[in-house]
Scaffold this active site. Structure first.
Site, PDB file in Angstrom:
ATOM      1  NE  ARG A  60      40.770  40.009  40.272  1.00 43.57           N
ATOM      2  CZ  ARG A  60      41.452  38.860  40.241  1.00 43.57           C
ATOM      3  NH1 ARG A  60      42.601  38.790  39.574  1.00 43.57           N
ATOM      4  NH2 ARG A  60      40.985  37.810  40.853  1.00 43.57           N
ATOM      5  CG  HIS A  64      42.464  41.061  44.762  1.00 44.70           C
ATOM      6  ND1 HIS A  64      42.844  39.855  44.236  1.00 44.70           N
ATOM      7  CD2 HIS A  64      41.139  41.189  44.481  1.00 44.70           C
ATOM      8  CE1 HIS A  64      41.801  39.272  43.653  1.00 44.70           C
ATOM      9  NE2 HIS A  64      40.762  40.070  43.780  1.00 44.70           N
ATOM     10  CG  ASN A  89      45.902  37.841  45.028  1.00 47.06           C
ATOM     11  OD1 ASN A  89      45.027  38.464  44.431  1.00 47.06           O
ATOM     12  ND2 ASN A  89      46.175  38.023  46.309  1.00 47.06           N
ATOM     13  CG  HIS A 188      33.871  41.929  37.403  1.00 51.80           C
ATOM     14  ND1 HIS A 188      33.314  40.859  38.054  1.00 51.80           N
ATOM     15  CD2 HIS A 188      35.080  42.120  37.997  1.00 51.80           C
ATOM     16  CE1 HIS A 188      34.131  40.425  39.010  1.00 51.80           C
ATOM     17  NE2 HIS A 188      35.217  41.184  38.998  1.00 51.80           N
TER      18      HIS A 188
HETATM   19  C1  HEM Z   1      32.076  40.789  44.128  1.00 52.91           C
HETATM   20  C2  HEM Z   1      33.039  39.926  44.304  1.00 52.91           C
HETATM   21  C3  HEM Z   1      34.075  39.673  43.260  1.00 52.91           C
HETATM   22  C4  HEM Z   1      34.428  38.464  42.768  1.00 52.91           C
HETATM   23  C5  HEM Z   1      33.872  37.107  43.176  1.00 52.91           C
HETATM   24  C6  HEM Z   1      35.431  38.693  41.762  1.00 52.91           C
HETATM   25  C7  HEM Z   1      36.045  37.702  41.029  1.00 52.91           C
HETATM   26  C8  HEM Z   1      36.879  37.916  39.961  1.00 52.91           C
HETATM   27  C9  HEM Z   1      37.437  36.878  39.150  1.00 52.91           C
HETATM   28  C10 HEM Z   1      37.218  35.389  39.365  1.00 52.91           C
HETATM   29  C11 HEM Z   1      38.174  37.461  38.176  1.00 52.91           C
HETATM   30  C12 HEM Z   1      38.988  36.752  37.087  1.00 52.91           C
HETATM   31  C13 HEM Z   1      40.339  36.379  37.661  1.00 52.91           C
HETATM   32  C14 HEM Z   1      41.186  35.481  36.781  1.00 52.91           C
HETATM   33  O1  HEM Z   1      40.901  35.335  35.584  1.00 52.91           O
HETATM   34  O2  HEM Z   1      42.159  34.944  37.278  1.00 52.91           O
HETATM   35  C15 HEM Z   1      38.085  38.878  38.376  1.00 52.91           C
HETATM   36  C16 HEM Z   1      38.687  39.826  37.582  1.00 52.91           C
HETATM   37  C17 HEM Z   1      38.590  41.177  37.785  1.00 52.91           C
HETATM   38  N1  HEM Z   1      38.010  41.797  38.877  1.00 52.91           N
HETATM   39 FE1  HEM Z   1      36.812  40.930  40.259  1.00 52.91          FE
HETATM   40  N2  HEM Z   1      35.669  40.029  41.658  1.00 52.91           N
HETATM   41  C18 HEM Z   1      34.875  40.672  42.558  1.00 52.91           C
HETATM   42  C19 HEM Z   1      34.839  42.029  42.812  1.00 52.91           C
HETATM   43  C20 HEM Z   1      35.625  42.952  42.161  1.00 52.91           C
HETATM   44  C21 HEM Z   1      35.756  44.334  42.547  1.00 52.91           C
HETATM   45  C22 HEM Z   1      35.110  44.968  43.788  1.00 52.91           C
HETATM   46  C23 HEM Z   1      36.577  44.929  41.641  1.00 52.91           C
HETATM   47  C24 HEM Z   1      37.045  46.354  41.568  1.00 52.91           C
HETATM   48  C25 HEM Z   1      36.314  47.383  41.889  1.00 52.91           C
HETATM   49  C26 HEM Z   1      36.958  43.914  40.686  1.00 52.91           C
HETATM   50  C27 HEM Z   1      37.729  44.127  39.582  1.00 52.91           C
HETATM   51  C28 HEM Z   1      38.134  43.135  38.711  1.00 52.91           C
HETATM   52  C29 HEM Z   1      38.783  43.415  37.440  1.00 52.91           C
HETATM   53  C30 HEM Z   1      39.034  44.791  36.864  1.00 52.91           C
HETATM   54  C31 HEM Z   1      39.097  42.173  36.881  1.00 52.91           C
HETATM   55  C32 HEM Z   1      39.846  41.923  35.563  1.00 52.91           C
HETATM   56  C33 HEM Z   1      41.340  41.911  35.861  1.00 52.91           C
HETATM   57  C34 HEM Z   1      42.244  41.706  34.651  1.00 52.91           C
HETATM   58  O3  HEM Z   1      41.761  41.622  33.526  1.00 52.91           O
HETATM   59  O4  HEM Z   1      43.469  41.635  34.875  1.00 52.91           O
HETATM   60  N3  HEM Z   1      36.395  42.732  41.052  1.00 52.91           N
HETATM   61  N4  HEM Z   1      37.306  39.133  39.473  1.00 52.91           N
END
Ligand code: HEM
Ligand SMILES: *[C@@H]1O[C@H](CO)[C@@H](O)[C@H](O)[C@H]1NC(C)=O
Ligand SMILES: *[C@@H]1O[C@H](CO)[C@@H](O)[C@H](O)[C@H]1NC(C)=O
Ligand SMILES: *[C@@H]1O[C@H](CO)[C@@H](O)[C@H](O)[C@H]1NC(C)=O
Ligand SMILES: *[C@@H]1O[C@H](CO)[C@@H](O)[C@H](O)[C@H]1NC(C)=O
Length: 325
Positions: A60, A64, A89, A188
């Site tokens: 992530r 970002h 973030n 995800h």
């Molecule tokens: C399509 C639009 C996207 C939205 C709206 C989005 C939104 C989010 C949100 C709300 C979370 C949880 C954050 C939290 O709990 O504070 C999250 C986690 C995460 N996102 Fe996304 N995301 C998007 C795209 C992506 C992309 C493109 C990637 C990587 C290729 C990605 C990888 C991740 C990962 C791996 C997590 C888990 C992080 C952790 O467990 O520390 N996301 N995302």
């Protein structure tokens, strides 16, 4: 005196050299830091051994970073105006200490040569591979930016509450198309989300007095148990209900079954405004995870090329948290 043709040759090769340096290459550090890839791999492996979730967190960070001022490690800069305090973030982006220890190990082997932006890119790839996902050749030669952009982080990063059209538009601004949106959302398949980011879906969705109708009623009790109404929203739940630490195609099977956790996940399949196209891509990935793996790798390479600094632009930071003085 230099012969005319020699001068011509000299100038031409100089231009070629500069030209070559402005392109990312897989062998960028093959002479200046030959063990780079194995050093990063070892550090990422250790970090994941300590905490499996770190793979998700590192993946992530690269995303970002790339969406704000390009893949330039601007996300890693500390300070009150940093991107770390932007809404997407704050209390959310994590893994900065792991990046510090990778950078330290890399500096010990080859000082002042490898950018923090490239370290983020390699760490993201290794996180995917070590979680069971696809491998791809990482293009290198990015340089580190000189400024953070907190406003940019607030404006450019997609929110889980946004419409599919808005999310698609945000990706399109970086040259990422529908295939890339769906494939990259497959990130995800690992990691966790805080309840605050999806709890509006489990009761009284949009004031209807009922849960989000696109949510499978069988997962609602699990979400309610993980996110009690009186909790502060900081509890977490896996983004891929069945297999939180394994990089696989379950995320897309979940979407087909209405088990996407974030609204922004489920709308890829369920949104009415949705172009049937994202739905078709979700169906394809759910039925053929190998296609997802291939598209994900390609989309990661595309994302890693977003507005990179190369040549003599930017710098090679000594410490990923501060610009060189
Ligand atoms: C399509 C639009 C996207 C939205 C709206 C989005 C939104 C989010 C949100 C709300 C979370 C949880 C954050 C939290 O709990 O504070 C999250 C986690 C995460 N996102 Fe996304 N995301 C998007 C795209 C992506 C992309 C493109 C990637 C990587 C290729 C990605 C990888 C991740 C990962 C791996 C997590 C888990 C992080 C952790 O467990 O520390 N996301 N995302
Ligand atoms: C920050 O990002 C915004 C939104 O893309 C952009 O308009 C602005 O120029 C950027 N600022 C800096 C200092 O790069
Ligand atoms: C998106 O771009 C990739 C190449 O980068 C291409 O293979 C794919 O077909 C495109 N998808 C759409 C929906 O245009
Ligand atoms: C559901 O939301 C609506 C609008 O926000 C509100 O008026 C209503 O009281 C809520 N109902 C419940 C049961 O919380
Ligand atoms: C969630 O945790 C963060 C950091 O520990 C804290 O600052 C924040 O207040 C908590 N959120 C709520 C809604 O209590």
């Amino acid at each position: 005196m230099m012969h005319k043709s020699k001068i011509f040759w000299f100038l031409t090769s100089l231009m070629l050299c500069v030209g070559a340096r402005s392109q990312l290459r897989t062998d960028f550090y093959s002479k200046s830091c030959p063990n780079l890839l194995s050093i990063v791999r070892k550090e990422v492996k250790n970090a994941i051994k300590n905490e499996a979730r770190m793979a998700a967190s590192l993946l992530r960070l690269h995303f970002h970073d790339c969406f704000v001022n390009g893949c330039d490690a601007s996300l890693l800069l500390d300070g009150k105006d940093s991107e770390k305090f932007a809404l997407p973030n704050l209390n959310s982006a994590r893994g900065f200490e792991v990046i510090d220890s990778i950078k330290e190990a890399v500096e010990n082997a080859c000082s002042c040569v490898v950018s923090c932006a490239d370290i983020l890119t390699i760490a993201a790839r290794d996180s995917v591979v070590l979680s069971g996902g696809p491998w791809w050749k990482v293009l290198l030669g990015r340089r580190d930016g000189l400024v953070a952009n907190q406003t940019g982080a607030n404006v450019l990063l997609p929110s889980p509450f946004e419409s599919l059209d808005r999310i698609i538009a945000k990706f399109a601004d970086f040259g990422l198309n529908l295939t890339d949106v769906v494939a990259l959302s497959g990130g995800h398949t690992i990691g966790l989300s805080r309840c605050a980011l999806f709890s509006h879906r489990i009761s009284n969705f949009s004031g209807t007095g009922a849960p989000d109708s696109t949510l499978d009623s069988r997962v609602i009790p699990r979400l309610q148990a993980a996110c009690p109404a009186d909790s502060d929203g900081n509890n977490t739940f896996p983004l891929d209900v069945n297999s939180r630490d394994s990089f696989d195609g379950h995320y897309f099977e979940n979407l087909v079954k209405g088990r996407g956790i974030l609204q922004s996940d489920q709308i890829l399949f369920s949104s009415e405004s949705a172009t049937s196209t994202t739905r078709d891509i979700v169906r394809l990935y759910a039925s053929d995870p190998a296609v997802f793996s291939n598209d994900f790798a390609n989309a990661m390479i595309k994302m890693g090329n977003v507005k990179t600094l190369t040549g003599s632009n930017g710098e090679i930071r000594g410490n990923c948290r501060v610009v060189n003085s």
